[in-house]
Scaffold this active site. Sequence first.
Site, mmCIF file in Angstrom:
data_model
loop_
_atom_site.group_PDB
_atom_site.id
_atom_site.type_symbol
_atom_site.label_atom_id
_atom_site.label_comp_id
_atom_site.label_asym_id
_atom_site.label_seq_id
_atom_site.Cartn_x
_atom_site.Cartn_y
_atom_site.Cartn_z
ATOM 1 N N GLU B 60 -0.994 -6.143 -7.704
ATOM 2 C CA GLU B 60 -0.911 -6.290 -6.244
ATOM 3 C C GLU B 60 -2.081 -5.638 -5.519
ATOM 4 O O GLU B 60 -2.630 -6.207 -4.573
ATOM 5 C CB GLU B 60 0.403 -5.716 -5.705
ATOM 6 C CG GLU B 60 1.616 -6.615 -5.892
ATOM 7 C CD GLU B 60 2.267 -6.449 -7.257
ATOM 8 O OE1 GLU B 60 1.813 -5.580 -8.033
ATOM 9 O OE2 GLU B 60 3.232 -7.177 -7.546
ATOM 10 N N HIS B 129 13.785 -3.040 -5.066
ATOM 11 C CA HIS B 129 13.473 -4.431 -4.730
ATOM 12 C C HIS B 129 14.048 -4.828 -3.377
ATOM 13 O O HIS B 129 14.084 -5.997 -3.047
ATOM 14 C CB HIS B 129 14.027 -5.382 -5.797
ATOM 15 C CG HIS B 129 13.225 -5.448 -7.054
ATOM 16 N ND1 HIS B 129 12.990 -4.352 -7.837
ATOM 17 C CD2 HIS B 129 12.581 -6.484 -7.662
ATOM 18 C CE1 HIS B 129 12.262 -4.698 -8.891
ATOM 19 N NE2 HIS B 129 11.988 -5.990 -8.808
#
Lengths: 360, 324
Positions: B60, B129
């Site tokens: 990322e 998450h």
Amino acid sequence: MITTTPDSKEVAQAPINLAFTSEQKIAALREMLRIRRFEQQALKFYNQGKMGGFLHLYIGQESVAVAAASLMNGHDEMITAYRDHGHALAVGMSMEECMAELFGKATGCSKGKGGSMHFFAPDKHYWGGHGIVAGQVPLGLGLAFALKYKQIPGCALCFLGDGAVNQGVVAESLNLASLWDLPIVFIIENNGYSMGTSLERSSAIDNCLAERAAGFNMKWSVVNGSHFYELRATLHTSMEEARTTLRPVLLEIKTYRYYGHSIADANHKKYRTAEEIEQYKENHDPISCWQHQLLEEKILTESMLESIDGAAKEEAAASVIFAEASPWPEPESIFTDIYYEVDQASEAGRTGVHFFSDSR
Amino acid sequence: MPLITYRKALNEAFSEELTRDDSVFLMGEEVAEYNGAYKVTEGLWERFGSKRVIDTPISEAAFLGLGVGAAMMGLRPVVELMFWSFAYVGFDQIINNAGCVRYMSGGLINVPMVIRGPANGGTSVGATHSHTPENLIANTPGLKVVCPATPYDAKGLMIASIRDNDTVCFMENTLLYGNTGEVPEGSYTIPLGVADIKRLGTDISFIAYGRAVLTALEAAEILQAEHGISAEVIDLRSIRPLDEETLLTSVAKTHRVLLIDENKPFCGVSAQIAAMIAEKAFDELDAPILRVTALDAPAIYSMPLEKLQLPTPERIISKALTLF
């Protein structure tokens, strides 16, 4: 420490150096001297309390940025970390705008909003000037990605320090560059210390940092930063490789900084010896080495040198006068240059509230 | 007007913009050959090819930074985060680079990038998450934050975000991807910074965004039917820029405010808006400003408990009733 070997005939005879005219050789010397004199003036006024924040000096490393800039083809893009004054001057930013930025003035290259670590000149293919260690590395990838995407025949020159190589994002970026065939040359300026931590205490290596590239299926090379011809020859080969084959290259340039990590680094004579610094100044100083080379080639004379150096000193002193005489930014400028759309007063910029302070 | 899903509405927005502007490209984990982890980019790789729709490794920080660098050079990256929770490993690139480079360069650079993906709890995937970083991102001047609740808004806001010349952090919701709504064919934009009154009312203003808008609407219907209270439901749509005017007009009409969001309460979006209303409309208020937010704990895994953690119609109604 790097070893002393004179520029070999071979690198001096490399085609890129044979094509390097006497005028260009003198210009390279002039650039190195301009960087040094600029930073010496900056140091003087930093110590007088005229500047805020940090001052990371490039003194001792000038050859690297100058060699790289001398090879940029008009399509190449450059980005670096926070030790960025040398790169800025090498790509053609003026001493005045850079000094004024250090003074926090409105006439600074970033209007006094960036400071020492954040010089930018997109019109000169120079994308900063970044303060977070290794934060600029994936941005360099993006420059290379855009060149390839737009089919522009250039490469990205992405500078980082030896302390940056242990940031995770560097590994991610080396992988992506190789995986996606991006035209980028990563240039580690290895000055031996990440702030006060020596290379030996920070990096697990066998022979050198650059060989980590092998793990990413990437070509690499180690260069002595004191040898201008060697620097240019290797940089040129690497940049051509990136431009023509779209393969990334990793270079490690052995160099040295005379001052601390920043001028606020009070311990810089504790984590290394005074002898080590003196030894470098005496035997490896990139400006002395290049001067010596040009004197030997009879391109340069002592009087020319004096006049070039004198002009650099005068220019640096004048940049301080310019900076001191320049106005501070207006308080209103706190709220500009944040959103492009607001600055343009476009429809998007005029819709909704963008800023939430009472004092606005 | 065709009835399509929120997911398809976003897909249409990408399709329109990829067709219209060569500088637009999509990038992220599994966005291309896999068709998107949540199928938001389904079919786009086949149609537009590998140059425009790009699978990334799981890196990322690198691909967010790559997006910033490419945007500085004039491209328009649309970078998918499989979850906005994964932004946390690339935060430096979002905050320090996308968010600050324009300022630090004195306006020489802008970063026309969209960072997008789902940012929601409620799916039993555990705390790491389930983050909702809209408040964290909106705390950085230089970044914009958009949280659409409906398919219509998702498409129009996405097209506007791609065309915007600043970085827009676009926060979707996996629980909304399958929702359907009327969405025009072709291209249209919804400006950032314009709230939408999703339900007119006279007695209390419900201020929400994202999935909480739907919960607020459900609560408003029950409140009307069972208590005769008429709630106005305002959907912020964009957090920054913020449509303060629509909020203040509603407050001046209803004199009661309940803020509803799935963000955590401490320094959350609702905290900012409560402060703004207190500063600018205190005299209009007949009751304190109250909030219904996610319960202030990491997202719990256990299914029935996680349902309680996010705002429910019951919590909204009971809190609203205390204001009368």
